[in-house]
Write a protein that holds these residues in place. Structure first.
Motif, mmCIF file in Angstrom:
data_model
loop_
_atom_site.group_PDB
_atom_site.id
_atom_site.type_symbol
_atom_site.label_atom_id
_atom_site.label_comp_id
_atom_site.label_asym_id
_atom_site.label_seq_id
_atom_site.Cartn_x
_atom_site.Cartn_y
_atom_site.Cartn_z
ATOM 1 N N LEU A 129 -43.631 -50.601 -65.547
ATOM 2 C CA LEU A 129 -44.767 -49.873 -64.983
ATOM 3 C C LEU A 129 -44.731 -49.913 -63.460
ATOM 4 N N LEU A 130 -44.445 -51.081 -62.913
ATOM 5 C CA LEU A 130 -44.367 -51.205 -61.458
ATOM 6 C C LEU A 130 -43.208 -50.401 -60.883
ATOM 7 N N ALA A 131 -42.079 -50.366 -61.590
ATOM 8 C CA ALA A 131 -40.926 -49.585 -61.134
ATOM 9 C C ALA A 131 -41.240 -48.087 -61.170
ATOM 10 N N LYS A 132 -41.923 -47.632 -62.216
ATOM 11 C CA LYS A 132 -42.303 -46.218 -62.315
ATOM 12 C C LYS A 132 -43.279 -45.852 -61.202
ATOM 13 N N ARG A 133 -44.207 -46.759 -60.902
ATOM 14 C CA ARG A 133 -45.134 -46.530 -59.791
ATOM 15 C C ARG A 133 -44.371 -46.342 -58.494
ATOM 16 N N LEU A 134 -43.410 -47.212 -58.227
ATOM 17 C CA LEU A 134 -42.629 -47.130 -57.000
ATOM 18 C C LEU A 134 -41.781 -45.857 -56.963
ATOM 19 N N GLU A 135 -41.197 -45.495 -58.109
ATOM 20 C CA GLU A 135 -40.409 -44.262 -58.190
ATOM 21 C C GLU A 135 -41.263 -43.044 -57.832
ATOM 22 N N LYS A 136 -42.456 -42.971 -58.405
ATOM 23 C CA LYS A 136 -43.350 -41.844 -58.114
ATOM 24 C C LYS A 136 -43.816 -41.873 -56.659
ATOM 25 N N LYS A 137 -44.082 -43.071 -56.140
ATOM 26 C CA LYS A 137 -44.518 -43.182 -54.751
ATOM 27 C C LYS A 137 -43.418 -42.724 -53.809
ATOM 28 N N ASN A 138 -42.186 -43.090 -54.098
ATOM 29 C CA ASN A 138 -41.064 -42.679 -53.259
ATOM 30 C C ASN A 138 -40.839 -41.168 -53.325
ATOM 31 N N ALA A 139 -41.063 -40.570 -54.479
ATOM 32 C CA ALA A 139 -40.827 -39.134 -54.657
ATOM 33 C C ALA A 139 -41.987 -38.275 -54.151
ATOM 34 N N ARG A 140 -43.217 -38.748 -54.308
ATOM 35 C CA ARG A 140 -44.388 -37.914 -54.016
ATOM 36 C C ARG A 140 -45.353 -38.534 -53.017
ATOM 37 N N GLY A 141 -45.076 -39.764 -52.623
ATOM 38 C CA GLY A 141 -45.949 -40.452 -51.679
ATOM 39 C C GLY A 141 -47.026 -41.242 -52.384
ATOM 40 N N GLY A 142 -47.779 -41.968 -51.584
ATOM 41 C CA GLY A 142 -48.905 -42.740 -52.100
ATOM 42 C C GLY A 142 -50.204 -42.061 -51.700
ATOM 43 N N PHE A 143 -51.183 -42.855 -51.381
ATOM 44 C CA PHE A 143 -52.486 -42.322 -50.983
ATOM 45 C C PHE A 143 -52.948 -42.921 -49.656
ATOM 46 N N GLU A 144 -51.995 -43.355 -48.846
ATOM 47 C CA GLU A 144 -52.319 -44.025 -47.596
ATOM 48 C C GLU A 144 -52.900 -43.084 -46.536
ATOM 49 N N LYS A 145 -52.521 -41.823 -46.547
ATOM 50 C CA LYS A 145 -52.925 -40.883 -45.491
ATOM 51 C C LYS A 145 -54.260 -40.186 -45.756
ATOM 52 N N ASN A 146 -54.900 -40.464 -46.894
ATOM 53 C CA ASN A 146 -56.222 -39.913 -47.212
ATOM 54 C C ASN A 146 -56.249 -38.388 -47.208
ATOM 55 N N ILE A 147 -55.209 -37.756 -47.715
ATOM 56 C CA ILE A 147 -55.108 -36.294 -47.735
ATOM 57 C C ILE A 147 -55.906 -35.728 -48.905
ATOM 58 N N VAL A 148 -56.790 -34.791 -48.621
ATOM 59 C CA VAL A 148 -57.558 -34.102 -49.643
ATOM 60 C C VAL A 148 -57.110 -32.658 -49.674
ATOM 61 N N LEU A 149 -56.528 -32.205 -50.773
ATOM 62 C CA LEU A 149 -56.083 -30.818 -50.919
ATOM 63 C C LEU A 149 -57.293 -29.954 -51.227
ATOM 64 N N LYS A 150 -57.514 -28.940 -50.399
ATOM 65 C CA LYS A 150 -58.659 -28.053 -50.582
ATOM 66 C C LYS A 150 -58.290 -26.754 -51.289
#
Length: 102
Positions: free
Chosen positions: A78-99
């Motif tokens: 689960l942790l590896a999949k989380r990291l894989e997705k974070k590397n491919a699509r980013g995390g939520f650190e930048k607080n981006i809201v898609l409008k």
């Protein structure tokens, strides 16, 4: 007498007994436990929404790990999949809201 119908952590019956009370329990199959875990996830997320603290986040994480295990995965999967997705699509650190998109 209080009545519950929810999945609890493994040591809860011992804790109840140590407090001088008795607990009626049932050990269920993995398939049944999975359904209870899905309900437990809702319960723990609701508690986090109310309390917003590290303890509640840890409870959510424990349920997620248990769900992964019931699906045949280890915590590290689960942790590896989380990291894989974070590397491919980013995390939520930048607080981006898609409008919207065009």
């Amino acid at each position: 007498m209080l009545t519950y119908d929810k999945l609890v952590r493994d040591l809860i019956p011992d804790i109840i007994q140590a407090s001088g009370k008795t607990a009626e329990i049932e050990v269920v199959s993995d398939e049944v436990a999975f359904d209870y875990l899905v309900k437990k996830l809702d319960e723990e997320v609701a508690e986090f929404k109310t309390d917003q603290n590290l303890e509640e986040l840890a409870d959510v994480l424990e349920v997620l790990f248990a769900l992964a295990q019931k699906l045949g995965y280890e915590e590290q999967d689960l942790l590896a999949k989380r990291l894989e997705k974070k590397n491919a699509r980013g995390g939520f650190e930048k607080n981006i809201v898609l409008k919207s998109t065009k």
